[in-house]
Design an enzyme around this catalytic site. Structure first.
Site, PDB file in Angstrom:
ATOM      1  N   ARG A 108      18.677  31.954  41.807  1.00 50.33           N
ATOM      2  CA  ARG A 108      19.259  30.712  42.335  1.00 50.33           C
ATOM      3  C   ARG A 108      20.674  31.348  42.961  1.00 50.33           C
ATOM      4  NH1 ARG A 108      19.996  24.672  40.494  1.00 50.33           N
ATOM      5  NH2 ARG A 108      17.750  24.637  41.243  1.00 50.33           N
ATOM      6  N   HIS A 135      14.379  25.381  49.288  1.00 48.69           N
ATOM      7  CA  HIS A 135      14.171  25.348  47.567  1.00 48.69           C
ATOM      8  C   HIS A 135      12.548  25.132  47.550  1.00 48.69           C
ATOM      9  CE1 HIS A 135      14.907  24.550  43.675  1.00 48.69           C
ATOM     10  NE2 HIS A 135      15.255  23.369  43.693  1.00 48.69           N
ATOM     11  N   GLN A 138      10.659  23.857  44.435  1.00 49.90           N
ATOM     12  CA  GLN A 138      10.814  22.514  44.362  1.00 49.90           C
ATOM     13  C   GLN A 138       9.799  21.666  45.293  1.00 49.90           C
ATOM     14  OE1 GLN A 138      13.419  20.147  42.592  1.00 49.90           O
ATOM     15  NE2 GLN A 138      11.683  18.672  43.185  1.00 49.90           N
ATOM     16  N   ASP A 230      17.676  13.273  48.568  1.00 51.28           N
ATOM     17  CA  ASP A 230      18.317  14.171  47.464  1.00 51.28           C
ATOM     18  C   ASP A 230      20.149  13.791  47.685  1.00 51.28           C
ATOM     19  OD1 ASP A 230      19.110  16.451  46.030  1.00 51.28           O
ATOM     20  OD2 ASP A 230      18.921  17.937  47.614  1.00 51.28           O
ATOM     21  N   CYS A 270      14.427  15.228  43.887  1.00 54.07           N
ATOM     22  CA  CYS A 270      14.536  16.490  43.142  1.00 54.07           C
ATOM     23  C   CYS A 270      15.122  16.249  41.972  1.00 54.07           C
ATOM     24  CB  CYS A 270      14.752  17.436  44.225  1.00 54.07           C
ATOM     25  SG  CYS A 270      16.625  17.430  44.940  1.00 54.07           S
ATOM     26  N   ARG A 298       7.477  20.507  37.849  1.00 54.51           N
ATOM     27  CA  ARG A 298       8.235  21.806  37.957  1.00 54.51           C
ATOM     28  C   ARG A 298       7.785  22.959  37.074  1.00 54.51           C
ATOM     29  NH1 ARG A 298      13.247  21.840  40.530  1.00 54.51           N
ATOM     30  NH2 ARG A 298      12.783  24.247  40.512  1.00 54.51           N
TER      31      ARG A 298
HETATM   32  N1  NVA Z   1      20.398  19.896  47.684  1.00 59.90           N
HETATM   33  C1  NVA Z   1      20.493  20.137  46.107  1.00 59.90           C
HETATM   34  C2  NVA Z   1      19.388  20.347  45.356  1.00 59.90           C
HETATM   35  C3  NVA Z   1      19.695  20.375  43.944  1.00 59.90           C
HETATM   36  C4  NVA Z   1      18.588  20.819  43.480  1.00 59.90           C
HETATM   37  C5  NVA Z   1      21.740  21.342  46.046  1.00 59.90           C
HETATM   38  O1  NVA Z   1      21.498  22.333  46.708  1.00 59.90           O
HETATM   39  O2  NVA Z   1      22.661  21.036  45.484  1.00 59.90           O
HETATM   40  N1   CP Z   2      15.677  19.989  41.336  1.00 59.08           N
HETATM   41  C1   CP Z   2      16.347  20.999  40.496  1.00 59.08           C
HETATM   42  O1   CP Z   2      16.198  22.295  40.995  1.00 59.08           O
HETATM   43  O2   CP Z   2      17.106  20.879  39.763  1.00 59.08           O
HETATM   44  P1   CP Z   2      18.069  21.705  39.001  1.00 59.08           P
HETATM   45  O3   CP Z   2      19.476  21.957  39.969  1.00 59.08           O
HETATM   46  O4   CP Z   2      18.702  20.971  37.590  1.00 59.08           O
HETATM   47  O5   CP Z   2      17.637  22.823  38.846  1.00 59.08           O
END
Ligand code: NVA
Ligand code: CP
Length: 310
Positions: A108, A135, A138, A230, A270, A298
């Site tokens: 990540r 993502h 997801q 989201d 998500c 997930r």
């Molecule tokens: N769009 C959000 C998704 C988190 C799972 C982010 O990047 O923070």
């Molecule tokens: N939806 C998702 O990826 O959640 P986290 O940021 O908690 O991993």
């Protein structure tokens, strides 16, 4: 099981065919059935998979750690803040070292380019666990959830409201490959990037999926089977939070906007959710919401992704 997937990285859904994306979903469905039957197939017995975080995570961290463990491998959870990366060691050098010791890397990160470097220099499969651009894990889990709830993917209308962000990008790209009609409503200036829309439009020629980008949330939600949202400020955009909340208010998923969707609409997020911003408590806790089934999936889809690629 497809020989085509072994050894490959999952950096963006655009690198996969419809049949390959369907294979991830089928494998996720199968592993979910096995999970409930108490069968845990050790498909990665004896391996080590690194799971690297530049940003916070709850679902992705837990689902990958549990998935790797249940597949019989060791989950090596790493925070970049504890690696020599923070003292200037390069991503390529880090990747070269990791590639000699682990059989797969889940990461990540902020930049999509970091994922590309990890894959190029480690020579082991790299799985994108979220970047600022996309993502994909997801979205694959979400398509599994939609198939489970609606019985099919082709011809389903998914309306996404709010920020045209990483999650929206992966839903657009994946949907356009799989034949899901994706309608995104975002405020002016917050639409998905042209590059992403062009990729989706191109795939849609083959799949027949509809791709719509609009500033009108009611238009997007009309007759939708799935309504998705989201957060309005993603990780790294915290300083813009207040400004974004003001701009995105008309894109909130609430009971009033849902009256334009089909009666049996499912509501997806998500997570993590900012309750009272992009979604109301009534909706996220209400009868149309599937957000916690979505979160559970997930786990099943991460197992599918790991076992098919590594
Ligand atoms: N769009 C959000 C998704 C988190 C799972 C982010 O990047 O923070
Ligand atoms: N939806 C998702 O990826 O959640 P986290 O940021 O908690 O991993």
């Amino acid at each position: 099981m497809s020989k085509n997937l072994k050894g490959r990285s999952l950096l963006c859904l655009k690198d996969f065919t419809k049949e390959e994306l369907e294979e991830f979903i089928f494998q996720g469905e199968k592993l979910k059935v096995d999970y409930y039957a108490g069968k845990k197939e050790k498909l990665l017995e004896g391996k080590t998979v690194a799971v690297l975080f530049e940003k916070p995570s709850t679902r992705t961290r837990i689902s990958f750690a549990v998935a790797i463990h249940e597949l019989g491998a060791f989950p090596l959870i790493l925070e970049t803040s504890n690696l020599q990366l923070v003292r200037g060691e390069t991503v390529p050098d880090t990747a070269r070292v990791m590639g000699r010791m682990v059989q797969g890397i889940v990461a990540r990160v902020f930049a999509q380019k970091t994922l590309e470097e990890l894959a190029e220099y480690s020579k082991v499969p790299v799985i994108n666990a979220l970047s600022d651009f996309s993502h994909p894990c997801q979205a694959l889990g979400d398509f599994l959830t939609i198939k489970e709830k609606k019985g099919k993917l082709e011809g389903i209308k998914l309306a996404y409201l709010g920020d045209g962000n990483n999650v929206a990008n992966s839903l657009l790209i994946g949907g356009s490959i799989l034949g899901v009609n994706v309608s995104v409503a975002s405020p002016k200036g917050f639409e998905p990037a042209k590059e992403v829309v062009d990729i989706a439009l191109n795939f849609s020629k083959k799949s027949g999926a509809k791709v719509e980008i609009t500033n009108d949330p009611t238009f997007a939600v009309k007759d939708a089977d799935v309504v998705y949202t989201d957060v309005w400020a993603s990780m790294g955009q915290e300083a813009e939070h207040e400004k974004r909340v003001q701009i995105m208010k008309p894109y909130q998923i609430n009971e009033s906007i849902l009256t334009h969707a089909k009666d049996d609409v499912i509501v997806m997020h998500c997570l993590p959710a900012h309750r009272g911003e992009e979604i109301t408590d009534e909706v996220i806790d209400g009868p149309h919401s599937v957000v916690f089934d979505q979160a559970e999936n997930r786990l099943h889809i991460q197992k599918a992704i790991l076992s098919l690629l590594i």
